[in-house]
Design a protein around this motif. Structure first.
Motif, PDB file in Angstrom:
ATOM      1  N   ALA A 110     -25.551  16.426  10.651  1.00 25.11           N
ATOM      2  CA  ALA A 110     -26.508  17.348  10.914  1.00 25.11           C
ATOM      3  C   ALA A 110     -27.578  17.413   9.600  1.00 25.11           C
ATOM      4  N   VAL A 111     -27.047  17.284   7.787  1.00 29.31           N
ATOM      5  CA  VAL A 111     -26.854  16.939   6.721  1.00 29.31           C
ATOM      6  C   VAL A 111     -28.268  15.517   6.979  1.00 29.31           C
ATOM      7  N   GLY A 112     -27.189  14.186   7.480  1.00 31.54           N
ATOM      8  CA  GLY A 112     -27.779  13.420   7.793  1.00 31.54           C
ATOM      9  C   GLY A 112     -29.060  13.036   8.145  1.00 31.54           C
ATOM     10  N   TYR A 113     -29.060  13.575   9.137  1.00 29.40           N
ATOM     11  CA  TYR A 113     -30.580  13.783  10.299  1.00 29.40           C
ATOM     12  C   TYR A 113     -31.891  14.586   9.812  1.00 29.40           C
ATOM     13  N   TRP A 114     -31.327  15.589   9.295  1.00 25.70           N
ATOM     14  CA  TRP A 114     -31.978  16.599   8.247  1.00 25.70           C
ATOM     15  C   TRP A 114     -32.863  15.758   6.867  1.00 25.70           C
ATOM     16  N   MET A 115     -31.341  15.099   6.685  1.00 26.21           N
ATOM     17  CA  MET A 115     -32.538  14.030   5.170  1.00 26.21           C
ATOM     18  C   MET A 115     -33.177  12.932   5.707  1.00 26.21           C
ATOM     19  N   MET A 116     -32.826  12.721   7.052  1.00 24.02           N
ATOM     20  CA  MET A 116     -33.781  11.447   8.073  1.00 24.02           C
ATOM     21  C   MET A 116     -35.350  11.679   7.263  1.00 24.02           C
ATOM     22  N   PHE A 150     -33.079  10.644  15.828  1.00 27.10           N
ATOM     23  CA  PHE A 150     -33.424  11.015  14.215  1.00 27.10           C
ATOM     24  C   PHE A 150     -33.947  10.328  13.254  1.00 27.10           C
ATOM     25  N   GLY A 151     -33.776   8.848  13.238  1.00 22.42           N
ATOM     26  CA  GLY A 151     -33.897   8.238  12.627  1.00 22.42           C
ATOM     27  C   GLY A 151     -35.382   7.437  11.924  1.00 22.42           C
TER      28      GLY A 151
END
Length: 602
Positions: free
Chosen positions: A212-218, A555-556
Motif C-alpha cells: 500500500a505504501v509503495g503504490y501510494w508513493m508511485m 499502479f505503476g
C-alpha cells in the motif's frame, strides 16, 4: 569410457537437454540483441531527443545482465538435477571425484559455449526481424541500427564465457563434495512447511501494508520525485516477498482445512504439493512478480508512447492538410483522399494586408485549436468572430504562409472584396476520415505544395517547426519511436527471461515428483486426474505472480501521467500480447513437466 557413459546419459535425456539448450540460446540471443542497441550510441542519440535515454539503456543492460545471471543459475540447477543420479552411478562404479569434476566442468562449459555461439547468430537474425517488424509494420523510424554489432558480439561472448566458467566451477565443486547417497536421494527430500498462523498473519499484514505504501508513493512520484521512486521500490519488493511468504501459505492452510475442497478430486494432493513448494519458491515467485511488472510495464508504456503520437499530432492543427494556392493538378489527388471536409477560402493580398470574404466563414466556419490550462480543444470561428477577435484571427494566421502571417488581416464583405484590384488566391483546408491511413498521400501532397508555392513552406524555423500536420507527425514520431522500440524490446526480453526462470525452477523439481505421481497411479488414480492436478499446480505457480505483477503495473502507470495523456488507454493490446506469450510458456512447462513425471504411467 567415462565420456562414452556421459554421452549415453545425455542421449537418454536429449529432450530435456534440448529444452535447456534452447533456453540458453534464447538468453544469449536476447542479451546480444539488447547489447547491440545499448552499445550503439549513434542509434540511441538519433532516435530520441532526450539524452537520458542513453543512461536508461545502460541501466537496462545491467538489469538484463543480473536477470541473465539468475537465469543461468536456474538453468544449471536444472542441468545438475537431471544428471546427479548419473554422476552418483559413475562414482559407485569407481570413478574418482576429480574425473567427475572434470566431466561436469567440460559438459557445462561446452553447452554454454555452443549455446552462446548459436544464440549470437540467432540474435543477429532476431535483430533483423525485430528491426523489420518495427520499421515496417509499426511505422517506427529507426535510424543507425545495424543488426550486426562487433562490440555487442564481443561483450556477449565475454559475459557468457565468464558466466559459464563460474557455473562450471560451482557445479563441479558442489557435486563432488556431496556424498553418493545424498546425490541419489536429494530429489526425494521436500522442504517442510511448519509456521504458526499468527506469524503468517503478521507477515501478510506487513506485506499488504508495504505494498500500500509503495503504490501510494508511485502516485506521488511526480510531486515527490526520486525519493518516492526509491521508497516505492524498497516497499514493493518487501511487500511482494512477504505477500508470497505469508498470504499464500496462510490461504493454502485455510484451504486444506476445508474437507469439501480437499476431498474433491486430487485437490488435497495439489494443496500439499503447493504448500511445501511455496516455501522454496518464495524468492523465485517474488522475483517473477517484479520482472512480470517490469516486462508488462515496459511493453505497455512503449506502446503507450505509440498511441500518444497521433493524439499529440491532432492537437497541433485542426486540419490534416493545408494547401496555399494549390495548383489544379493536386486537386485530383485531394479528391482521391475522400475528404470529410474540403473547404477553400478566397483571399487577396497587397504589401500590408491580407483580405478574406466574411460570408465564406459564415457559411463554413474556420476550425482552430485553442489551448486553455494546458489542454487543447477545437473551436469554430465564423466571419464576424474573425473580424473582431484577435485570438480567433491567430487561428487563421497559423494556416497561412510565413510572409502572410506578419501582415494586417481584414475580413470584409462581398462588395469590398470584389472592389479590391488584386489577384485572387486560395487557402484550402482538408480533413480526412483516418489521418494515419491517408498518411502516405498526405506526405506526397505536402511535398508538392511546398514545391508549387515557395521555399518558405519548407523552412521549419519560419513555420514554427510544425507547419503541416504531417510535419508534426514526423517530429513526434521521431521523438517517441526510440521509447517505443525500447519498451517493446525490453518487454519481450524480460518476459522471455522471467518465464524461462520460472519454467526451469519448476522443471528442476520434476524428478522429485515422479515417485509421488507413480504412487497415485498405482492406487488407481486416473491419468486424467493426475494431468488435471498437474495443470492446476503449475497454473497457480504461473498465475499468482502474474496477478501481483498486473497490480504493480496498474499502479505503476500513475508515474507516467505527465508523459502520457491517457496511460491506461489501449492497455488491452499490450496486456493481450503479454498474456498470450506467458500462456504459451505455461503450456510448454506443463508439456515438459508431464513428460518427466508421467512418462512411465500408462
Amino acid at each position: 569410457m567415462l565420456l562414452k557413459l556421459s554421452l549415453t546419459g545425455i542421449k537418454g535425456k536429449l529432450r530435456d537437454y534440448l529444452v535447456l539448450f534452447s533456453g540458453l540460446v534464447m538468453a544469449s540471443a536476447i542479451f546480444y540483441m539488447f547489447e547491440s542497441m545499448a552499445t550503439n550510441k549513434a542509434f540511441l542519440e538519433s532516435n530520441s531527443i532526450i539524452s537520458a535515454v542513453v543512461m536508461i539503456f545502460h541501466l537496462g543492460s545491467v538489469l538484463l545482465a543480473i536477470i541473465t545471471l539468475v537465469y543461468i543459475l536456474y538453468a544449471n540447477s536444472f542441468l545438475m538435477t537431471m544428471r546427479q543420479k548419473d554422476y552418483a552411478m559413475f562414482m559407485m562404479l569407481g570413478a574418482k571425484g576429480r574425473k567427475i569434476a572434470q566431466l561436469i566442468f567440460v559438459e557445462t562449459l561446452f553447452i554454454g559455449l555452443l549455446a552462446t555461439v548459436v544464440g549470437s547468430v540467432f540474435g543477429v537474425g532476431l535483430s533483423v526481424v525485430v528491426n523489420q517488424l518495427l520499421t515496417k509494420q509499426l511505422d517506427v523510424q529507426v535510424q543507425h541500427f545495424s543488426p550486426f554489432n562487433t562490440e555487442a558480439l564481443l561483450i556477449t561472448f565475454v559475459f557468457f564465457i565468464i558466466l559459464f566458467l563460474v557455473s562450471a566451477v560451482i557445479n563441479a565443486g558442489s557435486m563432488v563434495k556431496k556424498p553418493i547417497l545424498t546425490l541419489l536421494r536429494a530429489s526425494e527430500t521436500p522442504t517442510k512447511s511448519q509456521r504458526k498462523n499468527s506469524i503468517l498473519f503478521i507477515e501478510a499484514l506487513c506485506g499488504i501494508a508495504f505494498l500500500a505504501v509503495g503504490y501510494w508513493m508511485m502516485t506521488q512520484a511526480n510531486e515527490v520525485g526520486l525519493t518516492a521512486l526509491v521508497i516505492a521500490l524498497v516497499t514493493i519488493v518487501l511487500g511482494t516477498y512477504l505477500v508470497f511468504h505469508g498470504v499464500l501459505i496462510f490461504i493454502l492452510q485455510l484451504l486444506k482445512r476445508s474437507d469439501h475442497l480437499v476431498l474433491k478430486k486430487l485437490n488435497g494432493f495439489t494443496f500439499s504439493q503447493l504448500s511445501f513448494r511455496i516455501q522454496d519458491y518464495t524468492r523465485m515467485l517474488s522475483m517473477v512478480a517484479m520482472l512480470f511488472a517490469l516486462a508488462l510495464g515496459a511493453l505497455t508504456v512503449g506502446l503507450g508512447f505509440r498511441n500518444e503520437i497521433p493524439k499529440m499530432t491532432e492537437k497541433t492543427s485542426p486540419y490534416d492538410l493545408v494547401l496555399n494556392n494549390a495548383q489544379k493538378a493536386t486537386q485530383d489527388e485531394v479528391e482521391a483522399l475522400k475528404p470529410i471536409e474540403n473547404t477553400t477560402y478566397l483571399q487577396k493580398e497587397d504589401d500590408k494586408t491580407v483580405y478574406y470574404l466574411k460570408d465564406q466563414f459564415n457559411s463554413k466556419p474556420l476550425t482552430a485549436v485553442v489551448y486553455e490550462k494546458n489542454t487543447a480543444r477545437k473551436t469554430k470561428y465564423d466571419g464576424n468572430k474573425l473580424a473582431s477577435d484577435v485570438q480567433a484571427m491567430d487561428g487563421l494566421r497559423s494556416l497561412e504562409l510565413p510572409s502572410q502571417q506578419t501582415k494586417e488581416h481584414q475580413v470584409v464583405a462581398q462588395e469590398r472584396f470584389e472592389s479590391l484590384d488584386l489577384p485572387v488566391k486560395q487557402l484550402q483546408v482538408v480533413k480526412v476520415k483516418d489521418f494515419l491511413a491517408a498518411l502516405p498521400q498526405l506526405k506526397k501532397l505536402t511535398v508538392e505544395n511546398e514545391a508549387i508555392n515557395n521555399k518558405e513552406l519548407s523552412d521549419s524555423a519560419a513555420m514554427g517547426g510544425l507547419g503541416q500536420k504531417v510535419d508534426a507527425y514526423i517530429v513526434f514520431n521521431g521523438m517517441f519511436s526510440g521509447f517505443e522500440f525500447m519498451g517493446f524490446f525490453l518487454g519481450i526480453a524480460f518476459l522471455t527471461m522471467l518465464a524461462s526462470c520460472l519454467m526451469f525452477k519448476i522443471l528442476s523439481g520434476a524428478n522429485s515428483d515422479v515417485r509421488r505421481y507413480a504412487m497415485l497411479n498405482k492406487i488407481g488414480t486416473r491419468k486424467s486426474l493426475l494431468k488435471a492436478s498437474l495443470r492446476k499446480e503449475i497454473g497457480i505457480l504461473f498465475l499468482v505472480p502474474g496477478i501481483l505483477g498486473v497490480i504493480h503495473v496498474l499502479f505503476g502507470l500513475q508515474m507516467f501521467t505527465t508523459l502520457l495523456s491517457e496511460p491506461y488507454s489501449g492497455i488491452a493490446v499490450p496486456f493481450t500480447i503479454f498474456f498470450v506469450l506467458y500462456f504459451l510458456y505455461y503450456v510448454l512447462t506443463v508439456w515438459l513437466y508431464s513428460g518427466i513425471v508421467l512418462k512411465k504411467i500408462k
